[in-house]
Design an enzyme around this catalytic site. Structure first.
Site, PDB file in Angstrom:
ATOM      1  N   HIS A   1     -14.419 -26.218  47.081  1.00 42.11           N
ATOM      2  CA  HIS A   1     -13.343 -26.675  47.947  1.00 42.11           C
ATOM      3  C   HIS A   1     -13.414 -28.181  48.183  1.00 42.11           C
ATOM      4  CE1 HIS A   1     -10.243 -25.887  50.949  1.00 42.11           C
ATOM      5  NE2 HIS A   1     -10.848 -26.770  51.721  1.00 42.11           N
TER       6      HIS A   1
ATOM      7  N   HIS B   1      -4.115 -22.950  52.500  1.00 44.46           N
ATOM      8  CA  HIS B   1      -4.977 -22.366  53.528  1.00 44.46           C
ATOM      9  C   HIS B   1      -4.995 -20.857  53.324  1.00 44.46           C
ATOM     10  CE1 HIS B   1      -6.778 -23.606  57.634  1.00 44.46           C
ATOM     11  NE2 HIS B   1      -7.415 -24.171  56.655  1.00 44.46           N
TER      12      HIS B   1
HETATM   13  N1  LIG Z   1      -4.001 -30.482  41.524  1.00 45.55           N
HETATM   14  C1  LIG Z   1      -4.128 -31.779  41.797  1.00 45.55           C
HETATM   15  N2  LIG Z   1      -3.363 -32.697  41.192  1.00 45.55           N
HETATM   16  C2  LIG Z   1      -3.485 -33.986  41.513  1.00 45.55           C
HETATM   17  N3  LIG Z   1      -4.322 -34.452  42.411  1.00 45.55           N
HETATM   18  C3  LIG Z   1      -5.100 -33.608  43.035  1.00 45.55           C
HETATM   19  C4  LIG Z   1      -5.045 -32.225  42.751  1.00 45.55           C
HETATM   20  N4  LIG Z   1      -5.913 -31.581  43.522  1.00 45.55           N
HETATM   21  C5  LIG Z   1      -6.488 -32.529  44.273  1.00 45.55           C
HETATM   22  N5  LIG Z   1      -5.999 -33.754  43.978  1.00 45.55           N
HETATM   23  C6  LIG Z   1      -6.354 -34.982  44.636  1.00 45.55           C
HETATM   24  O1  LIG Z   1      -7.730 -35.000  44.841  1.00 45.55           O
HETATM   25  C7  LIG Z   1      -8.039 -35.596  46.109  1.00 45.55           C
HETATM   26  C8  LIG Z   1      -8.876 -34.702  46.921  1.00 45.55           C
HETATM   27  O2  LIG Z   1      -8.121 -33.601  47.335  1.00 45.55           O
HETATM   28  P1  LIG Z   1      -8.457 -32.791  48.654  1.00 45.55           P
HETATM   29  O3  LIG Z   1      -9.883 -32.481  48.685  1.00 45.55           O
HETATM   30  O4  LIG Z   1      -7.514 -31.650  48.747  1.00 45.55           O
HETATM   31  O5  LIG Z   1      -8.079 -33.874  49.749  1.00 45.55           O
HETATM   32  P2  LIG Z   1      -8.464 -33.802  51.284  1.00 45.55           P
HETATM   33  O6  LIG Z   1      -9.900 -34.100  51.351  1.00 45.55           O
HETATM   34  O7  LIG Z   1      -7.632 -34.876  51.877  1.00 45.55           O
HETATM   35  O8  LIG Z   1      -8.128 -32.440  51.759  1.00 45.55           O
HETATM   36  C9  LIG Z   1      -6.709 -35.918  46.761  1.00 45.55           C
HETATM   37  O9  LIG Z   1      -6.395 -37.273  46.535  1.00 45.55           O
HETATM   38  C10 LIG Z   1      -5.750 -35.041  46.028  1.00 45.55           C
HETATM   39  O10 LIG Z   1      -4.464 -35.617  46.045  1.00 45.55           O
END
Ligand SMILES: Nc1ncnc2c1ncn2[C@@H]1O[C@H](COP(=O)(O)OP(=O)(O)O)[C@@H](O)[C@H]1O
Ligand SMILES: [Mg+2]
Lengths: 725, 87, 234, 87
Positions: free
Chosen positions: A40, A86
């Site tokens: 995650h 979620h």
């Molecule tokens: N499927 C995806 N396509 C493009 N970018 C992604 C994807 N999944 C995650 N990211 C990018 O990776 C980074 C980390 O995502 P995430 O862990 O969900 O962010 P946060 O910590 O803000 O919840 C973010 O910048 C998100 O936009």
């Protein structure tokens, strides 16, 4: 050695820790690492695949890598957006799970210095006839309603599909869109050493500890007992955070803002530090806690909601604190940014953890091991139903097609008084006060296509989202996504994932729509079932001239009805084959990206030239359902005559792609035909807007003849009926 | 012979589960000058009138209702407050 | 006409009301924070906007009524200034006893956001003086606690200003979106200078939003105000 | 010497005020097979921990809280359920 597995770390991962630290981690450190290296938080299974997505464009201010993507819309303004899942929390406690999901994604947008202006929700549930599914559905919808309404951010679009593969694994994806003045945007690159870390918002409690790990596992009996303390939503607190953060973002002395999500302080602090090769030093005794006796680990990993971290220029803390105080919020200076690259945590004056911040944010990646899955056949001979009109009504009532009014009427979709096109149409539209512009937004994914052919399914998801924006007159700006899959260590899932990425990449590249943010949710499976690959595409488009917004509803009697794109009898997977023939393992409709592009361009130009009175994307349910929707929205009838030798059922209900249904005054027809010719887009005149019935004839024979009032009733009451049954 | 009973059940957020509603009420009470308030928890009270043979049957039934519907065991605890015969 | 929009921490239609008063009607408009007070003659119109004033977890408007600003609102109301409570503002006005009755959870227990029709029952108020009796307006609602309740002996007929109705003005059960007593959508105080209503007139004052029925309420207020001033000047 | 008390208050819809929540719960219970249920009313249960000199002071304070904030007399009635000393 038992302790390593208890933390969910592999032998190899543990070796990596030992090598980097050149010592054994202590209990606090290993707990921090283990949560940060959960799927995650770390994206260890998906990171390298995600790199294949196109992320650049002339308007992109910030692509993936920050809390949310940012796109330039002119006038010194930027639109900020991201989508997040979620799913696991909602499967356990639907109301608060979904509500806190809304809260989380709102804070990501807030962290960029933007004011949240819209929410979209993409939901997947099992069959509504099951009591448990009803419970999940009602809980999720009221959770979103509770939270979004209270914080005053309109929920203006979304989508819902029902299929047994989601019975135990409901999907709850929420997208938030924000608006910011470019000069007030916050980026992590502004972080400098010596700056103070202010923790603001709710008290830190024991809730949600281990939530990230929980979301990185397959749901089972065992995970039930490991379940972290459920998080309770406090939207009023979030509302205060929004007002205070938006105000604080106006200060240049606020260098950056970071939300606290999964892995709480550990994740927020290490992200702040690692992105700029710095360190942080925080004193856990300064964190205001909700419960007595919280240990350092608990404080570090708490996933208490409605908290944010602000990085503030040294000496400027008071100014920021006073803003938060005005909104009744506490702000505690818990530490500072350092030069040493270490995440150092103190408690009672003693160091309890000290590890390189980058070690936390850079988990060793896991290679996917995809095994190609044989594609299903493309064609089957299906018997022709006796009564196509009955089929038509049945399709209109299908929960995957019918109006979702029952749901979106529970969401305040007008607060902010910008909603020009309300939910229920192809895309929702918000005007931007003080400009002549408007923003269109949509979220799309047909999971049935994806389950059979994830590559084509993902392409169609991108194309359909873009088409939904085009038909309201918007130019697609960029997309965000939320990729929902099963266990990535299973070769079939890995394959679905890789094909999905490729499909998104190819469609986004062809249509020139960069990916600026997103989220991945794996492990959406139980021992009994696994979700279809469900890559939700969220997309935002720009309308330069808000007086040229188009909508799907037929408007004026006498207008000509025209199909842009091919008259198709695509005999592949569609709601009709699924619902009527119980067939869902045939290939999805074909998609030709070049044709798609031309159809979209043709339609957008026609709208910009003011030629069209309505435009509607054809999707589930095909031409017949598309026509019905235009009539229902407009409260007016239509008569259409088709002349074609193909199968009537697939002509009416087939889901051939790249098609847009438009209506216009007859005087404009010549010009539209010319536009279509220039773009080499097939075009066909189908009939006229007229009367109060929808009549569809094929080769002179009446197939459908129904009062609009009746089809409206079927279309709009179906979902509520299913819920109440 | 069947009799009528009135039973009351309380449902409160489980120990350790965050209760923002209670917190907000506590804050409001403090502002109104009730500073001696240390803790507030907000829950539901359900009053049920039902037909049963005797008190023990009432209790058993009510317990079943709580477990099946009235309380959400993930975040709430329930407690039978009292049973009273009514005419 | 000098206007104030009161901002409670959880107000979320405050900026909407402000935008309409200032940018649509060009009025002199100010925000007043819940913790502040103002002299009774400072504003001619005070708007209590929609939202969730203090989260409204206990009862909508229950906590807001103790805000310092409400003392000023009460005094201004006593002096005959206009007070308009929209949605949450209506709830706060009843909790504050500036209006009779109370607002309960919607009959179907669900939040509801949609357009409804309301009928002008009393046009002898500053808020409705440009409207005809029986005139039907279309207006959005968005609330979870809009079921108006009042005991019969507390209710004076002419305090009812708006009733939910169908498109043609029939006051029916089907057209009652929340189970309100007598389909009541809007109420004034006895003096007629305080109006609470559940529908959102500020959401329908601009062409681009597809409905301008809400303008009539603000236009009535402005007209009434100007007339009263002229009258007082003579 | 000051002591800590826990007091519980129930708030129920007043007689004559329609209680859709109670109705809905009743309907749901019947659907689950609890057909002997004659009536259900749903209200709030508020648990307050506070500092006071003695029980009578607790009662007096709690009553004041109910009248000022916790209950709206137009639609609700309140009732003190019990007071208990806690350590
Ligand atoms: N499927 C995806 N396509 C493009 N970018 C992604 C994807 N999944 C995650 N990211 C990018 O990776 C980074 C980390 O995502 P995430 O862990 O969900 O962010 P946060 O910590 O803000 O919840 C973010 O910048 C998100 O936009
Ligand atoms: Mg984030």
């Amino acid at each position: 050695m038992r302790r390593i597995e208890d933390y969910g770390l592999s032998q190899k991962e543990y070796q990596h820790i030992l090598e980097t630290l050149a010592r054994e981690p202590n209990d606090v450190e290993i707990a921090m690492i283990s949560v940060m290296w959960s799927e995650h938080c770390s994206y260890k299974h998906s990171k390298s695949s995600l790199r294949r997505l196109p992320t650049k464009g002339p308007r992109v201010i910030q692509g993936p890598g920050e809390n949310a993507g940012v796109v330039d819309i002119g006038d010194g303004l930027a639109v900020v957006f991201k989508m997040e899942s979620h799913n696991h929390p909602s499967a356990v406690e639907p109301f608060h799970g979904a509500a806190t999901g809304v809260g989380g994604i709102v804070r990501d947008v807030l962290a960029m210095g933007a004011r949240p202006i819209a929410l979209l929700d993409s939901l997947r549930f099992g069959d509504l006839s099951e009591p448990r599914v009803k419970y999940l559905f009602s809980g999720v919808v009221s959770g979103i309603s509770f939270y979004g309404n209270c914080i005053g951010v309109p929920t203006i679009a979304g989508e819902i599909y029902f299929h047994p593969c989601y019975t135990q694994n409901p999907l709850v994806n929420v997208m938030c869109v924000g608006l910011a003045e470019q000069r007030h945007l916050k980026f992590s690159k502004a972080v400098k050493s010596g700056a103070s870390l202010l923790l603001v918002g709710s008290l830190t409690g024991r809730d949600g500890i281990g939530g990230a790990s929980f979301a990185s596992e397959t749901l089972s009996e065992e995970s039930e007992s490991k379940r972290p303390c459920v998080q309770i939503a406090d939207p009023f607190m979030e509302k205060l955070l929004i007002e205070a953060c938006v105000e604080a973002a106006n200060l240049d002395t606020v260098l950056t803002i970071q939300d606290l999500g999964a892995a709480g302080l550990t994740s927020a602090c290490s992200e702040i530090a690692a992105k700029v090769n710095k360190g942080v030093r925080i004193d856990l005794s300064r964190v205001s806690v909700r419960e007595k006796g919280m240990s350092p680990v608990e404080i570090l990993l708490s996933e208490s909601q409605e908290r944010m971290l602000l990085v503030v220029e040294r000496g400027e803390e008071e100014r920021v604190e006073s803003i938060f105080k005005k909104w009744g919020l506490r702000a505690a200076r818990i530490g500072e940014v350092t030069d040493d690259g270490f995440f150092t945590a103190l408690y009672d004056g003693k160091i309890v953890a000290q590890i390189p911040a980058a070690l936390l944010t850079q988990a060793p990646l896991v290679e996917l091991d995809p095994t190609p899955v044989l594609l299903s056949p493309s064609c089957v001979e299906l018997p022709m139903p006796r009564n196509l009109e009955e089929v038509f009504l049945e399709l209109l009532a299908s929960p995957n097609i019918c109006s979702k009014r029952y749901v979106f009427e529970q969401y305040d979709h007008m607060v902010g008084i910008d909603t020009v096109v309300r939910p229920g149409h192809d895309a929702a539209v918000l005007r931007i006060k003080g400009t002549s512009k408007a923003l269109a937004m949509t979220a799309d994914c047909n999971p049935f296509y994806c389950s059979v052919d994830p590559y084509v399914g993902a392409q169609i998801a991108v194309c359909e989202a873009a088409r939904n924006l085009i038909v309201v007159g918007a130019e697609p700006l960029a997309l965000t996504d939320c990729l929902n899959f099963g266990d990535p260590d299973k070769p079939q899932v890995a394959y679905q994932f890789e094909m999905t990425i490729n499909g998104m990449r190819d469609a986004a590249t062809a249509l020139n729509i960069p990916v600026v943010s997103g989220n991945v949710s794996f492990y959406n499976e139980t021992e009994a079932s696994r979700v279809h690959p469900t890559p939700i595409v969220g997309m935002v488009g720009l309308i330069e001239d808000a007086s040229r917004i188009c909508s799907a509803s037929f408007k004026n009697p006498g207008d000509v009805i025209v199909l842009l794109g091919p008259m198709s009898d695509d005999q592949r997977l569609c709601e009709y084959t699924r619902l009527i023939h119980k067939i869902e393992h045939v290939l999805p409709p074909k998609i030709d990206l070049e044709l798609e592009k031309r159809v979209q361009r043709c339609c957008l130009n026609a709208i910009k030239d003011g030629l069209l009175n309505s435009a509607h994307d054809l999707s589930e349910g095909g031409l017949a359902v598309g026509l019905a929707e235009c009539c229902i929205f407009g409260g007016i009838g239509a008569v259409c005559e088709l002349w074609n030798d193909s199968r009537a059922d697939f002509l009416l209900f087939g889901e051939g792609q790249s098609r847009i249904l438009v209506s216009l005054v007859e005087e404009n027809l010549e010009r539209l035909i010319q536009l279509a010719k220039n773009e080499n887009v097939p075009i066909a005149v189908l009939g006229r807007v007229t009367g109060d019935r929808l009549v569809v004839k094929l080769n002179g024979r009446k197939l459908i003849d129904q009062p609009v009032r009746k089809i409206k009733e079927v279309y709009e009451s179906s979902l509520q009926r299913l819920v109440n049954q | 012979m069947r009799k009528m009973y009135r039973v009351r059940v309380q449902i409160l957020p489980k120990e350790g589960v965050f209760d923002p509603q209670g917190q907000t009420v506590k804050g409001a009470l403090e502002k109104l000058g009730f500073e001696k308030v240390k803790e507030v928890r907000l829950g539901k009270l359900i009053e049920i009138v039902l037909d049963a043979e005797d008190e023990s049957q009432v209790k058993e039934r009510t317990k079943a209702m709580c477990e099946k519907l009235l309380a959400n065991p993930i975040i709430e605890t329930y407690q039978l407050l009292d049973v009273e015969e009514v005419s | 006409m000098r206007c104030a929009v009161v901002v409670f921490p959880g107000s979320n239609c405050d900026r909407d009301a402000f935008h309409v008063l200032k940018n649509v009607f060009g009025l002199d408009c100010h925000y007043v924070f819940h913790g502040d007070t103002f002299p009774p003659n400072e504003f001619d119109l005070i708007v209590l906007p929609g939202g969730f004033s203090f989260g409204d977890y206990l009862r909508a408007g229950a906590i807001a009524r103790f805000s310092p600003v409400m003392e000023s609102v009460r005094e201004a109301a006593n002096r005959g200034k206009f007070v308009l409570g929209i949605c949450n503002g209506f709830q706060i006005l009843t909790e504050s006893k500036l209006l009779p009755g109370a607002l309960l959870r919607n009959k179907n227990l669900k939040f509801v956001c949609k357009d409804v029709h309301i009928k002008v029952v009393n046009n002898a108020t500053p808020f409705t003086c440009l409207l005809e009796r029986g005139q039907v307006l279309r207006m959005p609602i968005a609330h979870g606690e809009g079921r108006y309740f009042v005991s019969k002996d507390e209710l004076k007929e002419d305090q009812i200003v708006f009733q939910y109705c169908d498109e043609r003005g029939n006051v029916t059960e089907d057209s009652n979106p929340n189970g309100s007593f007598l389909n009541i959508a809007g109420m004034t105080n006895e003096r007629g200078n305080v109006l609470g209503l559940m529908p959102h007139p500020e959401r329908c004052c601009e062409e681009i939003l597809g409905n301008t029925d809400g303008r009539k309420i603000f236009e009535s207020l402005i007209t009434y105000f100007v007339r009263r001033q002229e009258h007082e000047a003579n």
